[in-house]
Design an enzyme around this catalytic site. Structure first.
Site, PDB file in Angstrom:
ATOM      1  N   ASP A  34       0.858  -1.179   0.000  1.00 34.18           N
ATOM      2  CA  ASP A  34       0.000   0.000   0.000  1.00 34.18           C
ATOM      3  C   ASP A  34       0.901   1.237   0.000  1.00 34.18           C
ATOM      4  O   ASP A  34       1.794   1.345   0.845  1.00 34.18           O
ATOM      5  CB  ASP A  34      -0.859  -0.026   1.273  1.00 34.18           C
ATOM      6  CG  ASP A  34      -2.317   0.211   0.980  1.00 34.18           C
ATOM      7  OD1 ASP A  34      -2.632   1.303   0.465  1.00 34.18           O
ATOM      8  OD2 ASP A  34      -3.136  -0.683   1.270  1.00 34.18           O
TER       9      ASP A  34
ATOM     10  N   ASP B  62      -2.931   4.512  -2.390  1.00 28.52           N
ATOM     11  CA  ASP B  62      -4.001   4.995  -1.525  1.00 28.52           C
ATOM     12  C   ASP B  62      -4.490   6.360  -1.976  1.00 28.52           C
ATOM     13  O   ASP B  62      -3.710   7.248  -2.261  1.00 28.52           O
ATOM     14  CB  ASP B  62      -3.456   5.088  -0.087  1.00 28.52           C
ATOM     15  CG  ASP B  62      -4.534   5.369   0.941  1.00 28.52           C
ATOM     16  OD1 ASP B  62      -5.493   4.588   1.020  1.00 28.52           O
ATOM     17  OD2 ASP B  62      -4.402   6.367   1.676  1.00 28.52           O
TER      18      ASP B  62
ATOM     19  N   GLU C 186      -6.494   3.939  -5.852  1.00 31.97           N
ATOM     20  CA  GLU C 186      -7.830   4.037  -5.256  1.00 31.97           C
ATOM     21  C   GLU C 186      -8.421   5.365  -5.721  1.00 31.97           C
ATOM     22  O   GLU C 186      -7.847   6.425  -5.470  1.00 31.97           O
ATOM     23  CB  GLU C 186      -7.665   4.012  -3.732  1.00 31.97           C
ATOM     24  CG  GLU C 186      -8.978   3.960  -3.007  1.00 31.97           C
ATOM     25  CD  GLU C 186      -8.872   4.460  -1.578  1.00 31.97           C
ATOM     26  OE1 GLU C 186      -9.717   4.071  -0.775  1.00 31.97           O
ATOM     27  OE2 GLU C 186      -7.961   5.241  -1.277  1.00 31.97           O
TER      28      GLU C 186
ATOM     29  N   HIS D 254     -10.840  -3.591   2.819  1.00 29.11           N
ATOM     30  CA  HIS D 254     -10.790  -3.335   4.265  1.00 29.11           C
ATOM     31  C   HIS D 254     -11.626  -2.120   4.676  1.00 29.11           C
ATOM     32  O   HIS D 254     -11.702  -1.806   5.858  1.00 29.11           O
ATOM     33  CB  HIS D 254      -9.335  -3.121   4.680  1.00 29.11           C
ATOM     34  CG  HIS D 254      -8.772  -1.868   4.062  1.00 29.11           C
ATOM     35  ND1 HIS D 254      -8.566  -1.732   2.706  1.00 29.11           N
ATOM     36  CD2 HIS D 254      -8.442  -0.684   4.612  1.00 29.11           C
ATOM     37  CE1 HIS D 254      -8.119  -0.520   2.462  1.00 29.11           C
ATOM     38  NE2 HIS D 254      -8.028   0.137   3.583  1.00 29.11           N
ATOM     39  N   ASP D 255     -12.189  -1.399   3.711  1.00 25.20           N
ATOM     40  CA  ASP D 255     -13.025  -0.231   4.013  1.00 25.20           C
ATOM     41  C   ASP D 255     -14.502  -0.535   3.827  1.00 25.20           C
ATOM     42  O   ASP D 255     -15.329   0.380   3.887  1.00 25.20           O
ATOM     43  CB  ASP D 255     -12.671   0.946   3.083  1.00 25.20           C
ATOM     44  CG  ASP D 255     -11.323   1.558   3.391  1.00 25.20           C
ATOM     45  OD1 ASP D 255     -10.865   1.464   4.543  1.00 25.20           O
ATOM     46  OD2 ASP D 255     -10.731   2.152   2.463  1.00 25.20           O
TER      47      ASP D 255
HETATM   48  O1  ISL Z   1     -13.307   4.489   4.028  1.00 27.44           O
HETATM   49  C1  ISL Z   1     -13.878   4.935   3.087  1.00 27.44           C
HETATM   50  C2  ISL Z   1     -15.148   4.365   2.758  1.00 27.44           C
HETATM   51  O2  ISL Z   1     -15.598   3.556   3.789  1.00 27.44           O
HETATM   52  C3  ISL Z   1     -13.313   5.977   2.211  1.00 27.44           C
HETATM   53  O3  ISL Z   1     -13.894   7.214   2.340  1.00 27.44           O
HETATM   54  C4  ISL Z   1     -11.835   6.008   2.433  1.00 27.44           C
HETATM   55  O4  ISL Z   1     -11.533   6.713   3.584  1.00 27.44           O
HETATM   56  C5  ISL Z   1     -11.134   6.617   1.266  1.00 27.44           C
HETATM   57  O5  ISL Z   1     -11.507   5.868   0.169  1.00 27.44           O
HETATM   58  C6  ISL Z   1      -9.638   6.552   1.464  1.00 27.44           C
HETATM   59  O6  ISL Z   1      -9.261   5.300   1.954  1.00 27.44           O
HETATM   60  C7  ISL Z   1      -7.930   5.026   2.212  1.00 27.44           C
HETATM   61  O7  ISL Z   1      -7.269   6.029   2.918  1.00 27.44           O
HETATM   62  C8  ISL Z   1      -7.745   6.244   4.237  1.00 27.44           C
HETATM   63  C9  ISL Z   1      -7.839   4.958   5.059  1.00 27.44           C
HETATM   64  O8  ISL Z   1      -8.550   5.188   6.240  1.00 27.44           O
HETATM   65  C10 ISL Z   1      -8.504   3.853   4.300  1.00 27.44           C
HETATM   66  O9  ISL Z   1      -8.447   2.664   5.030  1.00 27.44           O
HETATM   67  C11 ISL Z   1      -7.798   3.733   2.993  1.00 27.44           C
HETATM   68  O10 ISL Z   1      -8.302   2.679   2.222  1.00 27.44           O
HETATM   69  C12 ISL Z   1      -6.788   7.196   4.861  1.00 27.44           C
HETATM   70  O11 ISL Z   1      -5.468   6.794   4.592  1.00 27.44           O
END
Ligand code: ISL
Ligand code: CA
Length: 607
Positions: free
Chosen positions: A99, A206, A268, A345-346
């Site tokens: 990541d 990310d 992402e 994971h989100d």
């Molecule tokens: O979590 C989300 C949807 O449930 C998104 O809004 C997410 O925060 C966004 O897509 C960015 O995600 C990534 O960066 C974040 C982290 O919390 C997430 O786990 C990661 O996937 C901050 O680094």
């Protein structure tokens, strides 16, 4: 197939290190635990591991707050363990991507510590600092009204130096200043080249569209009048210099390692609905990213003002969200590439979100979704536990069992709302809705420990079962029914079905990985129907197929209900031209070629 980049027909398996496998009994998953499962992954048939952040971090946001790109979070292991991991995967023909979290760092990163030390620190400009605004009453206010992704303002006041710094996520995640060329070089060196030199094969990038900020920081329109902080995602994303920055990063940090054809990158890409904008990131000619992950499907039903208050949606919305991304490769004549996934994971678990996690339908739902995902075009991503049909956490769990800061911030916001309610009954209703929403959408549904077997703690940790050490997050109550050991070698289990499908997908990749997707019967809210055809732009012909059935066309029919449903045979694929290739129940249980059982999916070869 030699003309195709390796990452196109890859199957990527996402590992969330804290929850995968704990090898030393401290209740936290670790890299040696992952290494111990390399054979399991190899047998499953995946060929890339995406490891969520394992870097040194105070873990405010589960490692997406990085304190040192060149070191490992101590409970996960040591740098040397990463070398062993790379070797263990490579020797099994599995690649590793990490990541790449470079929109922000942790506030514990040495760069930020220096930046905040004083206004004339040489690294002051590595982050984004702004003076206060003062309102008519002379009260200090942040530079604008943007709401941070996890709630509150995106600006945090720093008392010692009397300025605000910007953080799109938690206040412990200050945003880096990409306008500063020295900062960019430090990022490329520390976060990117350091790991490519160690032998990894690429990155999941990310939140890739937020590096370039609109420097005038305009206020966002008011959508939540009750709050001073407003939804500003469209203003966070796709800023004026983003493509210049990405091209520079590719040139400086990826090209020396073989460039985008060789180094896998998957960005992402939230909040980017316009295909023209998407194309700028993934067109091969643009020399930026190989592909992106869109959230059209996993965001279905999320609220904008209150993300976890679910909104209704139906199968047609799911179809539309998937179809949008399916056409990309064919429409661009092979210039763009796409991805397929339903979990990360989100997001909450896909069975609970898109099919049924009721005990009598759970396994059928797992197989149905597996059949859908493995027959779609693009690079396929699966998330740990998805292959055994893990589902959401029980509704009865109180909020204290959740670990994610986003859930707790949401819960606190709902409590504040409940405190203003007119009556106790009204307050109660608000908090019930809060827990209902958390039960559907919380990120922690994906983050509970992997369920390996029916022993205490699901075999996730080697800690003694006497309860002296607890896993960092509670194991889902259903682990005795849902676990790897119970499904291994069991015909018809989700795990065995995934294995079978992954090998089927590989064997017929001309149709399923590269093929052209054509949807049928779009308005049917019960059944999802599409055909896959050889996409001539991919340069792959039916004859090249390694499989026994060199078909040029397949029909996929998926029943998303708990009732039998008629198969819709499109005009050019009438039932007499269709031969059943795979059913998610079992081919010998199929009595009627034209009727799907509840939550059944099928693939037919079309003659
Ligand atoms: O979590 C989300 C949807 O449930 C998104 O809004 C997410 O925060 C966004 O897509 C960015 O995600 C990534 O960066 C974040 C982290 O919390 C997430 O786990 C990661 O996937 C901050 O680094
Ligand atoms: Ca451990």
């Amino acid at each position: 197939f030699t003309s195709q980049a390796w990452w196109k027909d890859a199957v990527v398996y996402q590992v969330y290190p804290a929850s995968f496998k704990d090898s030393n009994g401290d209740g936290i998953g670790d890299i040696p635990g992952l290494i111990a499962k390399a054979d399991y992954l190899s047998a499953l048939g995946i060929n890339v591991v995406w490891l969520s952040p394992m870097y040194k971090s105070p873990q405010v946001d589960m490692g997406y707050d990085i304190a040192d790109y060149e070191d490992i979070h101590a409970p996960f292991g040591k740098l040397a363990d990463m070398d062993v991991l790379i070797e263990a995967l490579h020797s099994r023909g599995i690649k590793l991507i990490l990541d790449l979290v470079i929109n922000h760092t942790s506030d514990q990163h040495a760069w930020f510590q220096e930046s905040r030390a004083s206004r004339d620190s040489p690294k002051r400009d590595w982050y984004i600092w702004r003076p206060a605004r003062y309102d008519a009453q002379g009260q200090r206010q942040p530079p604008n009204n943007w709401r941070a992704n996890f709630g509150g303002s995106v600006w945090e006041w720093d008392e010692p130096t009397q300025e605000y710094y910007l953080h799109y996520f938690a206040k412990e995640q200050p945003d880096l200043n990409w306008e500063n060329p020295t900062t960019r070089q430090a990022i490329y060196d520390s976060a990117v080249r350091f790991w490519l030199r160690r032998g990894i094969d690429g990155f999941r990038v990310d939140t890739v569209n937020k590096y370039s900020k609109p420097l005038e920081f305009p206020d966002a329109p008011v959508t939540d009048p009750a709050s001073p902080w407003q939804f500003a995602y469209p203003l966070f994303c796709n800023g004026p210099r983003i493509h210049e920055f990405l091209r520079e990063m590719v040139r400086e940090a990826l090209d020396p390692f073989g460039g985008p054809g060789h180094v896998m990158t998957v960005g992402e890409l939230p909040s980017t609905p316009d295909p023209v904008d998407i194309k700028r990131y993934v067109s091969a000619r643009a020399h930026e990213l190989n592909m992106v992950l869109s959230f059209d499907m996993v965001y279905l039903g999320m609220g904008t003002v209150r993300k976890y208050l679910p909104q209704p949606f139906n199968l047609c919305d799911v179809k539309a969200a998937l179809a949008r991304w399916q056409h990309m490769a064919a429409e661009s004549d092979g210039d763009m590439w796409t991805t397929v996934f339903a979990e990360n994971h989100d997001s909450a678990r896909s069975i609970s979100r898109f099919a049924s996690d009721a005990p009598e339908h759970r396994e059928a739902s797992a197989r149905l979704l597996a059949l859908m995902l493995t027959s779609l075009t693009g690079t396929l991503f699966i998330y740990q536990g998805q292959e055994i049909g893990m589902v959401n956490l029980p509704r009865a769990w109180p909020v204290d069992e959740y670990r994610d800061l986003e859930t707790h911030n949401f819960y606190a916001a709902m409590q504040a709302e409940a405190a203003k309610a007119g009556s106790p009954a009204e307050a109660d209703k608000i908090m019930t809705a809060a827990m209902d929403g958390i039960n559907v959408l919380a990120r922690d549904h994906a983050r509970s420990p992997m369920q390996w077997d029916a022993s205490p703690n699901a075999g996730f940790t080697s800690a003694p079962a006497d309860g002296s050490v607890q896993p960092w997050m509670r194991v889902n109550d259903n682990y005795r029914e849902i676990n790897v050991a119970a499904q291994m070698d069991k015909a018809g289990s989700p795990l065995e079905f995934w294995r079978r499908l992954l090998s089927f997908r590989r064997q017929h990749r001309h149709l399923f990985v590269y093929g052209e997707f054509v949807e049928h019967d779009h308005d049917n809210p019960f059944v999802f129907t599409y055909t896959k055809l050889i996409d001539h732009a991919s340069g792959i012909e039916a004859g090249e197929d390694a499989g026994p059935h060199p078909a040029a066309k397949a029909l996929v029919s998926l029943n998303f209900t708990d009732q039998p449903q008629a198969v819709c045979f499109p005009v050019d694929c009438s039932a007499d031209k269709c031969e059943l290739a795979i059913s998610s129940t079992s081919v010998d249980k199929v009595t009627d070629i034209a009727v799907l059982q509840p939550y059944e999916g099928r693939i037919y070869w079309v003659r």
